[in-house]
Motif scaffolding. Structure first.
Motif, short mmCIF file in Angstrom:
data_model
loop_
_atom_site.label_atom_id
_atom_site.label_comp_id
_atom_site.label_asym_id
_atom_site.label_seq_id
_atom_site.Cartn_x
_atom_site.Cartn_y
_atom_site.Cartn_z
N HIS A 221 48.45 44.02 25.43
CA HIS A 221 47.96 42.64 25.50
C HIS A 221 47.45 42.12 24.17
O HIS A 221 47.25 40.91 24.01
N LYS A 222 47.23 43.00 23.19
CA LYS A 222 46.83 42.54 21.86
C LYS A 222 48.02 42.31 20.95
O LYS A 222 47.85 41.86 19.82
N MET A 223 49.23 42.61 21.43
CA MET A 223 50.43 42.49 20.61
C MET A 223 51.48 41.61 21.31
O MET A 223 52.67 41.90 21.29
N ILE B 245 49.41 46.97 30.41
CA ILE B 245 50.39 47.89 29.84
C ILE B 245 49.93 48.28 28.43
O ILE B 245 49.50 47.44 27.64
N GLY B 246 49.99 49.56 28.16
CA GLY B 246 49.69 50.09 26.84
C GLY B 246 50.55 51.32 26.64
O GLY B 246 51.41 51.63 27.45
N PHE B 247 50.30 52.03 25.55
CA PHE B 247 51.08 53.25 25.35
C PHE B 247 50.29 54.28 24.57
O PHE B 247 49.36 53.97 23.83
N LEU B 248 50.69 55.51 24.80
CA LEU B 248 50.20 56.66 24.04
C LEU B 248 51.37 57.25 23.28
O LEU B 248 52.41 57.54 23.87
N TYR B 249 51.21 57.40 21.98
CA TYR B 249 52.13 58.21 21.20
C TYR B 249 51.50 59.58 21.02
O TYR B 249 50.31 59.70 20.72
N GLY B 250 52.30 60.62 21.20
CA GLY B 250 51.82 61.97 20.93
C GLY B 250 52.95 62.80 20.35
O GLY B 250 54.12 62.63 20.72
#
Length: 420
Positions: free
Chosen positions: A230-232, A238-243
């Motif tokens: 929501h900030k982009m 909805i968001g995401f995790l990179y790992g």
């Protein structure tokens, strides 16, 4: 980028955002609260509507046409996010509700199963509550110890103190890339390199950087990175995790349920491959698809162009704020070219509550934030209960900054006249 080009960029994108044509209190809306949430372009709104109108079906579960189309669009969004931050594999991208859930995923899956009594977690005093509270809970459960990096005299991340805090006991470093209150840009690549020398893992909160500047997780060499859609320019929820792939492979599931399983028996279950192991239940399908559309939109403009444009807006904002009386600004000052900090300004006016300032600005159509911005410990260090914050994005203009500064001056004059 010249001033003329600045105006051209703003003129090109503003028509993509219907809400920017709105009026508030019969005044044209001037939206200066993008650090809290960004506005959404038509491309994103249309993607969300198109899914529900044409492709609405559950993903990964059906062979019929709607399910196939929904699944393809959902997984295509994962590919887009992976490319956007230069992940090595699409399987390194886990969809979550937001950055808070992403951090909690790491905290409960990795932290709870890895940390031992006496292990140390290093955070900074400028962290958002979402990168403090989960680690407080995990520290209480595991016996790990929390340590905090403080501020320099210019209210930036104290790298030298960080070097003195870190040791072989440090197992995790959790640092915000860009402070949502101070606007400072932390040296995350150097932080990662130092932490890895001691065998510590690094989690980067990139909520305030992913929307504004090119991100390369491989170049940064962080172990995890989190962001909120929501900030982009994407929807909420909805968001995401990179790992890193090897880490995600080792981590146990965060939640149990549908989607994250391979097989279920009455006495045990086996789990799905990455990234689905961490995506229990029906996901936010439309929102993920719209996140993919937001990535397309941002990349269509060019993150380098967005970053350069915001630097010049930052320089102009701080230049104009110099003429405002009785103003205290937080965080480092930008260079004359607007470099060295994010496109936001947190401030207080002497003798005035930030909530009163923001309320009067709202009556003139200017939307800014007031409060503690989910950084209460930082505000205590600054010795204030809260602050006002004007935050910019690539759809803002210098003319909007002019109106904001003018109305801010008028607000200060009004309160002064009342108190006299």
């Amino acid at each position: 980028m010249t001033i003329t080009q600045e105006k051209t960029l703003a003129a090109i994108v503003r028509s993509d955002f219907p809400i920017l044509q709105e009026k508030v209190h019969d005044k044209p809306l001037i939206y200066l609260d993008s650090a809290a949430t960004s506005q959404k372009p038509l491309a994103v709104l249309n993607a969300l509507q198109n899914y529900y109108e044409r492709d609405n079906a559950n993903v990964h579960r059906g062979a019929h046409a709607l399910s196939v189309r929904a699944t393809e669009a959902y997984e295509s969004a994962r590919d887009k996010v992976a490319a956007f931050i230069n992940a090595a594999s699409r399987n390194e991208i886990v969809f979550t509700r937001n950055a808070s859930e992403s951090i909690n995923l790491v905290a409960y899956s990795w932290g709870l199963n890895t940390l031992q009594p006496g292990d140390e977690i290093i955070l900074s005093v400028m962290e958002h509550h979402s990168n403090i509270v989960p680690w407080q809970i995990i520290a209480q459960k595991t016996g790990a110890v929390l340590k905090y990096v403080e501020l320099t005299e210019t209210q930036e991340f104290d790298l030298e103190q960080f070097k003195s805090l870190i040791s072989e006991k440090t197992k995790l470093v959790g640092i915000v890339h860009v402070s949502n209150t101070l606007g400072c840009i932390n040296p995350v690549k150097e932080i990662c390199a130092i932490a890895h020398q001691y065998g510590a893992k690094v989690l980067i909160d990139a909520c305030q950087s992913v929307p504004h500047t090119p991100i390369d997780v491989q170049g940064m060499d962080c172990d995890w990175l989190v962001a909120s859609g929501h900030k982009m320019c994407a929807p909420t929820g909805i968001g995401f995790l990179y790992g890193k792939l090897d880490l995600l492979l080792e981590m146990p599931p965060f939640m149990g349920g549908g989607e994250m399983i391979a097989e279920v028996f009455l006495d045990y279950s086996t789990y799905a491959e990455l990234p689905h192991k961490f995506e229990a239940g029906t996901p936010a399908i439309g929102e993920a698809i719209a996140l993919g559309a937001a990535v397309d939109y941002l990349m269509g403009i060019g993150m380098d162009k967005i970053h350069a444009y915001e630097e010049e807006l930052t320089a102009y904002l701080f230049q104009q704020l110099r003429d405002v009386p009785d103003l205290t600004l937080y965080g480092p000052q930008p260079t004359a070219e607007g470099k060295g900090r994010a496109a936001l300004a947190s401030f207080n006016v002497k003798g005035l509550a930030s909530s009163d300032v923001s309320t009067l600005l709202d009556h003139e159509g200017v939307a800014i934030r007031s409060g503690h911005h989910c950084t209460q410990p930082l505000h205590r260090i600054l010795e204030v209960t809260g602050s006002a914050r004007a935050s910019l994005y690539f759809y803002n203009t210098r003319e909007e900054i002019d109106v904001f500064v003018r109305v801010l001056k008028e607000t200060i004059d009004f309160f002064k006249s009342v108190m006299e």
